[in-house]
Design a protein around this motif. Structure first.
Motif, PDB file in Angstrom:
ATOM      1  N   UNK A 197       0.860  -1.173   0.000  1.00  0.00           N
ATOM      2  CA  UNK A 197       0.000   0.000   0.000  1.00  0.00           C
ATOM      3  C   UNK A 197       0.896   1.222   0.000  1.00  0.00           C
ATOM      4  N   UNK A 198       0.759   2.041  -1.032  1.00  0.00           N
ATOM      5  CA  UNK A 198       1.550   3.270  -1.162  1.00  0.00           C
ATOM      6  C   UNK A 198       0.675   4.465  -0.813  1.00  0.00           C
ATOM      7  N   UNK A 199       1.129   5.277   0.153  1.00  0.00           N
ATOM      8  CA  UNK A 199       0.449   6.519   0.522  1.00  0.00           C
ATOM      9  C   UNK A 199       1.401   7.650   0.142  1.00  0.00           C
ATOM     10  N   UNK A 200       1.018   8.406  -0.906  1.00  0.00           N
ATOM     11  CA  UNK A 200       1.878   9.442  -1.477  1.00  0.00           C
ATOM     12  C   UNK A 200       1.269  10.798  -1.170  1.00  0.00           C
ATOM     13  N   UNK A 201       2.097  11.712  -0.606  1.00  0.00           N
ATOM     14  CA  UNK A 201       1.596  13.054  -0.306  1.00  0.00           C
ATOM     15  C   UNK A 201       2.758  14.034  -0.365  1.00  0.00           C
ATOM     16  N   UNK A 252      -1.625  13.933  -3.858  1.00  0.00           N
ATOM     17  CA  UNK A 252      -1.922  12.943  -2.831  1.00  0.00           C
ATOM     18  C   UNK A 252      -2.602  11.762  -3.506  1.00  0.00           C
ATOM     19  N   UNK A 253      -2.161  10.552  -3.163  1.00  0.00           N
ATOM     20  CA  UNK A 253      -2.794   9.362  -3.718  1.00  0.00           C
ATOM     21  C   UNK A 253      -2.538   8.166  -2.826  1.00  0.00           C
ATOM     22  N   UNK A 254      -3.367   7.167  -3.000  1.00  0.00           N
ATOM     23  CA  UNK A 254      -3.191   5.887  -2.319  1.00  0.00           C
ATOM     24  C   UNK A 254      -3.336   4.800  -3.369  1.00  0.00           C
ATOM     25  N   UNK A 255      -2.387   3.875  -3.382  1.00  0.00           N
ATOM     26  CA  UNK A 255      -2.362   2.835  -4.395  1.00  0.00           C
ATOM     27  C   UNK A 255      -2.012   1.498  -3.764  1.00  0.00           C
ATOM     28  N   UNK A 256      -2.539   0.430  -4.347  1.00  0.00           N
ATOM     29  CA  UNK A 256      -2.266  -0.911  -3.861  1.00  0.00           C
ATOM     30  C   UNK A 256      -1.688  -1.746  -5.002  1.00  0.00           C
ATOM     31  N   UNK A 257      -0.641  -2.510  -4.685  1.00  0.00           N
ATOM     32  CA  UNK A 257      -0.001  -3.391  -5.660  1.00  0.00           C
ATOM     33  C   UNK A 257       0.157  -4.763  -5.022  1.00  0.00           C
ATOM     34  N   UNK A 258      -0.124  -5.808  -5.794  1.00  0.00           N
ATOM     35  CA  UNK A 258       0.076  -7.175  -5.350  1.00  0.00           C
ATOM     36  C   UNK A 258       1.347  -7.719  -5.990  1.00  0.00           C
ATOM     37  N   UNK A 302       7.718   6.413  -8.365  1.00  0.00           N
ATOM     38  CA  UNK A 302       7.730   7.445  -9.400  1.00  0.00           C
ATOM     39  C   UNK A 302       6.422   7.418 -10.207  1.00  0.00           C
ATOM     40  N   UNK A 303       5.992   6.235 -10.601  1.00  0.00           N
ATOM     41  CA  UNK A 303       4.754   6.120 -11.382  1.00  0.00           C
ATOM     42  C   UNK A 303       3.558   6.653 -10.609  1.00  0.00           C
ATOM     43  N   UNK A 304       3.461   6.333  -9.329  1.00  0.00           N
ATOM     44  CA  UNK A 304       2.324   6.801  -8.537  1.00  0.00           C
ATOM     45  C   UNK A 304       2.365   8.317  -8.335  1.00  0.00           C
TER      46      UNK A 304
END
Length: 180
Positions: A59-63, A82-88, A119-121
């Motif tokens: 879980x990436x929390x970017x701010x 600001x974003x939140x992303x999930x990667x498996x 970087x992508x997020x």
């Protein structure tokens, strides 16, 4: 490449459960990735990693803020993001097409580097339209000289009085639409 070693996460020896990682992204990070869209920024990334027996969930929390160029006046400005992303992350000898949020790694892989994902997020959280925000009074913070120049060079649209007479064949259709 040594710079990106800070973004390596050792998978071997990592206990099953949740683990937290914090990253501070700055100018050097953006320069490594060419800085095409964003050349600088101050971004905080909180990564929560959950290791399970068959897969890993990230879980990436970017701010933070990134320094980008305004599409209107071409000046640089700080865009809040600001974003939140999930990667498996799945283990397997072959890579399968499971979607954009799944990464396949070999079972004997010792680490995973999350720099490209970060970087992508960051880039994906930048709005499509890059313009200065308005101030508290609702006025644009764009470069006033450039806005004046744009207004001077913009094409003026003809008013309805100056436009040529409309084709009468369309009048009946316009009545159906309620336009006239």
């Amino acid at each position: 490449m040594a710079y990106l070693n800070a973004y390596n996460i050792a998978l071997k020896g990592l206990a099953i459960g949740k683990h937290d990682f914090d990253y501070q992204v700055g100018k050097q990070f953006f320069e490594y990735f060419d800085g095409e869209i964003a050349g600088d920024g101050r971004v905080e990334v909180k990564l929560e990693l959950e290791k399970r027996s068959a897969l890993i969930v990230l879980w990436f929390h970017v701010k933070g803020t990134v320094n980008i160029q305004c599409d209107r006046c071409l000046d640089l400005f700080d865009q809040p993001i600001e974003s939140q992303n999930k990667v498996f992350v799945k283990y397997g000898e072959e890579k399968f097409e499971d979607g954009d949020d799944v990464i396949w790694i070999a079972p004997d892989e010792t680490h995973i580097n999350v720099a490209k994902l970060i970087y992508d997020f960051i880039i994906l959280s930048i709005p499509i339209k890059h313009v200065h925000p308005d101030d508290a009074r609702g006025e644009s913070l764009c470069n006033p000289e450039m806005l004046e120049r744009l207004n001077f060079l913009s094409v003026k649209q003809e008013s309805e009085e100056e436009s040529p007479e409309t084709d009468s064949r369309w009048d009946e259709l316009k009545k159906l639409l309620g336009n006239k």
